[in-house]
Design a protein around this motif. Structure first.
Motif, PDB file in Angstrom:
ATOM      1  N   VAL A  36       0.817  -1.216   0.000  1.00  0.00           N
ATOM      2  CA  VAL A  36       0.000   0.000   0.000  1.00  0.00           C
ATOM      3  C   VAL A  36       0.854   1.272   0.000  1.00  0.00           C
ATOM      4  CG1 VAL A  36      -1.722   1.332   1.254  1.00  0.00           C
ATOM      5  CG2 VAL A  36      -1.959  -1.153   1.086  1.00  0.00           C
ATOM      6  N   THR A  37       1.683   1.460   1.019  1.00  0.00           N
ATOM      7  CA  THR A  37       2.420   2.723   1.130  1.00  0.00           C
ATOM      8  C   THR A  37       3.436   2.872   0.012  1.00  0.00           C
ATOM      9  OG1 THR A  37       2.134   2.703   3.534  1.00  0.00           O
ATOM     10  CG2 THR A  37       3.800   4.175   2.644  1.00  0.00           C
ATOM     11  N   PHE A  38       4.186   1.816  -0.291  1.00  0.00           N
ATOM     12  CA  PHE A  38       5.165   1.879  -1.375  1.00  0.00           C
ATOM     13  C   PHE A  38       4.473   2.164  -2.701  1.00  0.00           C
ATOM     14  CE2 PHE A  38       8.168  -0.268  -4.382  1.00  0.00           C
ATOM     15  CZ  PHE A  38       9.212   0.621  -4.212  1.00  0.00           C
ATOM     16  N   GLY A  39       3.290   1.575  -2.883  1.00  0.00           N
ATOM     17  CA  GLY A  39       2.530   1.829  -4.101  1.00  0.00           C
ATOM     18  C   GLY A  39       2.066   3.260  -4.203  1.00  0.00           C
ATOM     19  N   GLU A  40       1.590   3.814  -3.071  1.00  0.00           N
ATOM     20  CA  GLU A  40       1.096   5.190  -3.074  1.00  0.00           C
ATOM     21  C   GLU A  40       2.221   6.191  -3.247  1.00  0.00           C
ATOM     22  OE1 GLU A  40      -2.803   4.606  -0.142  1.00  0.00           O
ATOM     23  OE2 GLU A  40      -0.886   5.291   0.688  1.00  0.00           O
ATOM     24  N   VAL A  41       3.370   5.899  -2.643  1.00  0.00           N
ATOM     25  CA  VAL A  41       4.475   6.866  -2.668  1.00  0.00           C
ATOM     26  C   VAL A  41       5.283   6.776  -3.954  1.00  0.00           C
ATOM     27  CG1 VAL A  41       6.652   7.512  -1.535  1.00  0.00           C
ATOM     28  CG2 VAL A  41       4.636   6.973  -0.158  1.00  0.00           C
ATOM     29  N   TYR A  42       5.507   5.552  -4.455  1.00  0.00           N
ATOM     30  CA  TYR A  42       6.415   5.424  -5.586  1.00  0.00           C
ATOM     31  C   TYR A  42       5.823   4.740  -6.813  1.00  0.00           C
ATOM     32  CZ  TYR A  42      10.415   4.545  -8.481  1.00  0.00           C
ATOM     33  OH  TYR A  42      11.257   4.509  -9.559  1.00  0.00           O
ATOM     34  N   ALA A  47       3.444   4.564 -18.621  1.00  0.00           N
ATOM     35  CA  ALA A  47       2.268   4.549 -19.481  1.00  0.00           C
ATOM     36  C   ALA A  47       2.142   5.783 -20.361  1.00  0.00           C
ATOM     37  CB  ALA A  47       1.001   4.408 -18.627  1.00  0.00           C
ATOM     38  N   ALA A  48       2.841   6.856 -20.032  1.00  0.00           N
ATOM     39  CA  ALA A  48       2.656   8.131 -20.739  1.00  0.00           C
ATOM     40  C   ALA A  48       2.761   8.012 -22.261  1.00  0.00           C
ATOM     41  CB  ALA A  48       3.650   9.162 -20.204  1.00  0.00           C
ATOM     42  N   PRO A  49       3.717   7.255 -22.824  1.00  0.00           N
ATOM     43  CA  PRO A  49       3.810   7.184 -24.295  1.00  0.00           C
ATOM     44  C   PRO A  49       2.821   6.191 -24.926  1.00  0.00           C
ATOM     45  CG  PRO A  49       5.928   6.704 -23.208  1.00  0.00           C
ATOM     46  CD  PRO A  49       4.855   6.582 -22.189  1.00  0.00           C
ATOM     47  N   HIS A  50       1.987   5.544 -24.106  1.00  0.00           N
ATOM     48  CA  HIS A  50       1.129   4.472 -24.608  1.00  0.00           C
ATOM     49  C   HIS A  50      -0.330   4.748 -24.243  1.00  0.00           C
ATOM     50  CE1 HIS A  50       4.905   2.335 -25.273  1.00  0.00           C
ATOM     51  NE2 HIS A  50       5.208   2.522 -24.010  1.00  0.00           N
ATOM     52  N   PRO A  51      -0.998   5.591 -25.001  1.00  0.00           N
ATOM     53  CA  PRO A  51      -2.359   6.006 -24.637  1.00  0.00           C
ATOM     54  C   PRO A  51      -3.385   4.875 -24.636  1.00  0.00           C
ATOM     55  CG  PRO A  51      -1.762   6.796 -26.836  1.00  0.00           C
ATOM     56  CD  PRO A  51      -0.514   6.277 -26.216  1.00  0.00           C
ATOM     57  N   GLU A  52      -3.094   3.764 -25.296  1.00  0.00           N
ATOM     58  CA  GLU A  52      -4.054   2.658 -25.327  1.00  0.00           C
ATOM     59  C   GLU A  52      -3.768   1.603 -24.248  1.00  0.00           C
ATOM     60  OE1 GLU A  52      -4.879   1.004 -29.129  1.00  0.00           O
ATOM     61  OE2 GLU A  52      -4.660   2.907 -30.168  1.00  0.00           O
ATOM     62  N   LEU A  53      -2.780   1.858 -23.408  1.00  0.00           N
ATOM     63  CA  LEU A  53      -2.436   0.927 -22.347  1.00  0.00           C
ATOM     64  C   LEU A  53      -3.265   1.228 -21.103  1.00  0.00           C
ATOM     65  CD1 LEU A  53      -0.499  -1.368 -21.462  1.00  0.00           C
ATOM     66  CD2 LEU A  53       1.045   0.421 -20.629  1.00  0.00           C
ATOM     67  N   ILE A  54      -3.832   0.187 -20.494  1.00  0.00           N
ATOM     68  CA  ILE A  54      -4.620   0.323 -19.273  1.00  0.00           C
ATOM     69  C   ILE A  54      -3.816  -0.238 -18.110  1.00  0.00           C
ATOM     70  CG2 ILE A  54      -6.732  -0.374 -18.065  1.00  0.00           C
ATOM     71  CD1 ILE A  54      -8.045  -0.641 -20.839  1.00  0.00           C
ATOM     72  N   ILE A  55      -3.640   0.567 -17.067  1.00  0.00           N
ATOM     73  CA  ILE A  55      -2.918   0.166 -15.865  1.00  0.00           C
ATOM     74  C   ILE A  55      -3.924  -0.147 -14.766  1.00  0.00           C
ATOM     75  CG2 ILE A  55      -1.293   0.879 -14.075  1.00  0.00           C
ATOM     76  CD1 ILE A  55       0.057   0.470 -16.743  1.00  0.00           C
ATOM     77  N   ASP A  56      -3.872  -1.364 -14.243  1.00  0.00           N
ATOM     78  CA  ASP A  56      -4.751  -1.796 -13.148  1.00  0.00           C
ATOM     79  C   ASP A  56      -3.858  -2.070 -11.939  1.00  0.00           C
ATOM     80  OD1 ASP A  56      -6.510  -2.968 -11.388  1.00  0.00           O
ATOM     81  OD2 ASP A  56      -7.288  -4.459 -12.792  1.00  0.00           O
ATOM     82  N   LEU A  57      -3.718  -1.061 -11.063  1.00  0.00           N
ATOM     83  CA  LEU A  57      -2.846  -1.168  -9.888  1.00  0.00           C
ATOM     84  C   LEU A  57      -3.681  -1.529  -8.668  1.00  0.00           C
ATOM     85  CD1 LEU A  57      -0.164  -0.831  -8.381  1.00  0.00           C
ATOM     86  CD2 LEU A  57      -0.662   1.627  -8.229  1.00  0.00           C
ATOM     87  N   ARG A  58      -3.311  -2.616  -7.999  1.00  0.00           N
ATOM     88  CA  ARG A  58      -4.036  -3.092  -6.830  1.00  0.00           C
ATOM     89  C   ARG A  58      -3.093  -3.069  -5.629  1.00  0.00           C
ATOM     90  NH1 ARG A  58      -7.260  -8.167  -9.692  1.00  0.00           N
ATOM     91  NH2 ARG A  58      -7.860  -6.994 -11.548  1.00  0.00           N
ATOM     92  N   LEU A  59      -3.439  -2.273  -4.633  1.00  0.00           N
ATOM     93  CA  LEU A  59      -2.578  -2.075  -3.471  1.00  0.00           C
ATOM     94  C   LEU A  59      -3.047  -2.948  -2.315  1.00  0.00           C
ATOM     95  CD1 LEU A  59      -2.151   1.805  -3.620  1.00  0.00           C
ATOM     96  CD2 LEU A  59      -0.695   0.036  -4.610  1.00  0.00           C
ATOM     97  N   SER A  60      -2.124  -3.712  -1.778  1.00  0.00           N
ATOM     98  CA  SER A  60      -2.437  -4.575  -0.632  1.00  0.00           C
ATOM     99  C   SER A  60      -1.142  -4.934   0.070  1.00  0.00           C
ATOM    100  CB  SER A  60      -3.150  -5.850  -1.079  1.00  0.00           C
ATOM    101  OG  SER A  60      -3.302  -6.742   0.004  1.00  0.00           O
ATOM    102  N   ASP A  61      -1.163  -4.929   1.400  1.00  0.00           N
ATOM    103  CA  ASP A  61       0.007  -5.361   2.161  1.00  0.00           C
ATOM    104  C   ASP A  61       0.047  -6.876   2.331  1.00  0.00           C
ATOM    105  OD1 ASP A  61       1.190  -2.843   2.528  1.00  0.00           O
ATOM    106  OD2 ASP A  61      -0.167  -2.374   4.173  1.00  0.00           O
ATOM    107  N   ALA A  62      -0.995  -7.565   1.889  1.00  0.00           N
ATOM    108  CA  ALA A  62      -0.979  -9.028   1.875  1.00  0.00           C
ATOM    109  C   ALA A  62      -0.285  -9.507   0.607  1.00  0.00           C
ATOM    110  CB  ALA A  62      -2.403  -9.573   1.934  1.00  0.00           C
ATOM    111  N   TYR A  63       0.313 -10.690   0.671  1.00  0.00           N
ATOM    112  CA  TYR A  63       0.935 -11.269  -0.510  1.00  0.00           C
ATOM    113  C   TYR A  63      -0.156 -11.882  -1.380  1.00  0.00           C
ATOM    114  CZ  TYR A  63       5.907 -10.758   0.604  1.00  0.00           C
ATOM    115  OH  TYR A  63       7.153 -10.247   0.831  1.00  0.00           O
ATOM    116  N   VAL A  64      -0.551 -11.169  -2.412  1.00  0.00           N
ATOM    117  CA  VAL A  64      -1.643 -11.596  -3.280  1.00  0.00           C
ATOM    118  C   VAL A  64      -1.189 -12.769  -4.140  1.00  0.00           C
ATOM    119  CG1 VAL A  64      -3.166 -10.851  -5.149  1.00  0.00           C
ATOM    120  CG2 VAL A  64      -2.591  -9.269  -3.302  1.00  0.00           C
ATOM    121  N   ASP A  65      -2.078 -13.750  -4.303  1.00  0.00           N
ATOM    122  CA  ASP A  65      -1.801 -14.864  -5.203  1.00  0.00           C
ATOM    123  C   ASP A  65      -1.938 -14.380  -6.642  1.00  0.00           C
ATOM    124  OD1 ASP A  65      -3.178 -17.332  -6.864  1.00  0.00           O
ATOM    125  OD2 ASP A  65      -1.589 -17.994  -5.520  1.00  0.00           O
TER     126      ASP A  65
END
Length: 306
Positions: free
Chosen positions: A100-106, A115-133
């Motif tokens: 969570v914090t590392f994701g929010e800060v950096y 993503a800036a040079p790629h207007p058709e790219l979709i970024i799906d960022l999921r923040l969690s301090d649990a180790y997601v499978d």
């Protein structure tokens, strides 16, 4: 039904363990997901899934198909992606997990730059301090802090995350400044429970790694909250430097015993073993490595070595 749609629905259902999870990953309805899988089973003439009221499981035919289908779909996506990326840049979706914090800060800013040079790219960022499978969550890439001992994941190390002992000038004026690690036992310490051993703080003393068991009045599961409590004069915190911003330069916090504070945890990107990486994911990994090292501009709290 398109055969590829059926394979995607089957793989997503098998990896998430439910039609609901698969529908969420694919962005279609639960009913349509179930329909695609049923039509695939009809087309192949075999049952792929064992359906129960709570979960779905794999039949032997389903296990055989799952051992091959993800790589096939990855190769297809990579081929199609490279055809379009040659002329339009990256497209489609990259799903990323980060603490969570590392994701929010950096990480969010890193992804925005990528993503800036790629207007058709979709970024799906999921923040969690649990180790997601990664498989069940449909995650392409995860940023991880700490050693990874999961055999199903491949790891690319980016650097070392450093931590530093900090306290406010007001706290130090009232309680004194610790001069050696054992002195911490006489202080109020702010414990970050996201750490594997939040009450054992590491130091390097005369070439040896030593740990001090510290007392704590505040226990929080956020490095940013620990920093905030330290600024408020509530005790001594052991914070990763990326959450401190300009606190040290501005005098809101004072670094304590910096010469013996140990580098804390490696920071890596991880991804599934045995799955072909799409070109855009490979490009993101390379971009992250370069971004951490560019013109001395490593990610906050990072060192290139270690």
């Amino acid at each position: 039904m398109d055969l590829i749609d059926g394979l995607r629905a089957f793989v997503a259902t098998a990896e998430t363990g439910s039609f609901t999870g698969a529908a969420d990953r694919l962005g279609i309805s639960n009913r349509l997901t179930s329909k695609y899988v049923a039509e695939l089973e009809e087309r192949l003439g075999v049952r792929l899934l064992q359906r129960t009221t709570r979960r779905v499981g794999l039949t032997s035919s389903g296990e055989e198909l799952l051992s091959r289908a993800p790589a096939l779909l990855d190769d297809l996506d990579a081929m199609l992606g490279e055809v379009t990326e040659d002329t339009r840049g990256f497209s489609g979706t990259i799903r990323i997990s980060a603490p969570v914090t590392f994701g929010e800060v950096y990480v969010k800013d890193l992804l925005a730059r990528f993503a800036a040079p790629h207007p058709e790219l979709i970024i799906d960022l999921r923040l969690s301090d649990a180790y997601v499978d990664l498989a069940s969550g449909g995650i392409d890439l995860a940023f991880r802090i700490g050693a990874s001992d999961v055999s199903s994941l491949k790891r690319r190390k980016l650097g070392m995350l450093r931590s530093v002992l900090v306290a406010s000038p007001a706290y130090l004026e009232a309680h004194g400044s610790p001069e050696k690690p054992d002195d911490l036992m006489d202080h109020q310490c702010i414990l970050d429970t996201n750490r594997r051993n939040p009450m054992r703080w590491p130091f390097g003393v005369e070439g040896q790694e030593v740990f001090v068991q510290v007392p704590g009045r505040f226990m929080v599961n956020s490095a940013r909250a620990a920093r905030d409590l330290a600024v408020a004069g509530q005790g001594i915190a052991f914070c990763p430097t990326f959450v401190l911003g300009d606190d040290l330069e501005a005098g809101r916090l004072v670094a304590l015993m910096p010469e013996i504070a140990k580098p804390d945890h490696p920071v890596s990107v991880v991804y599934l073993e045995g799955r072909a990486l799409p070109r855009k994911v490979r490009a993101l990994i390379d971009f992250a490595l370069q971004d951490f090292r560019r013109t001395g501009g490593m990610a906050p709290g990072m060192t290139e070595n270690g």
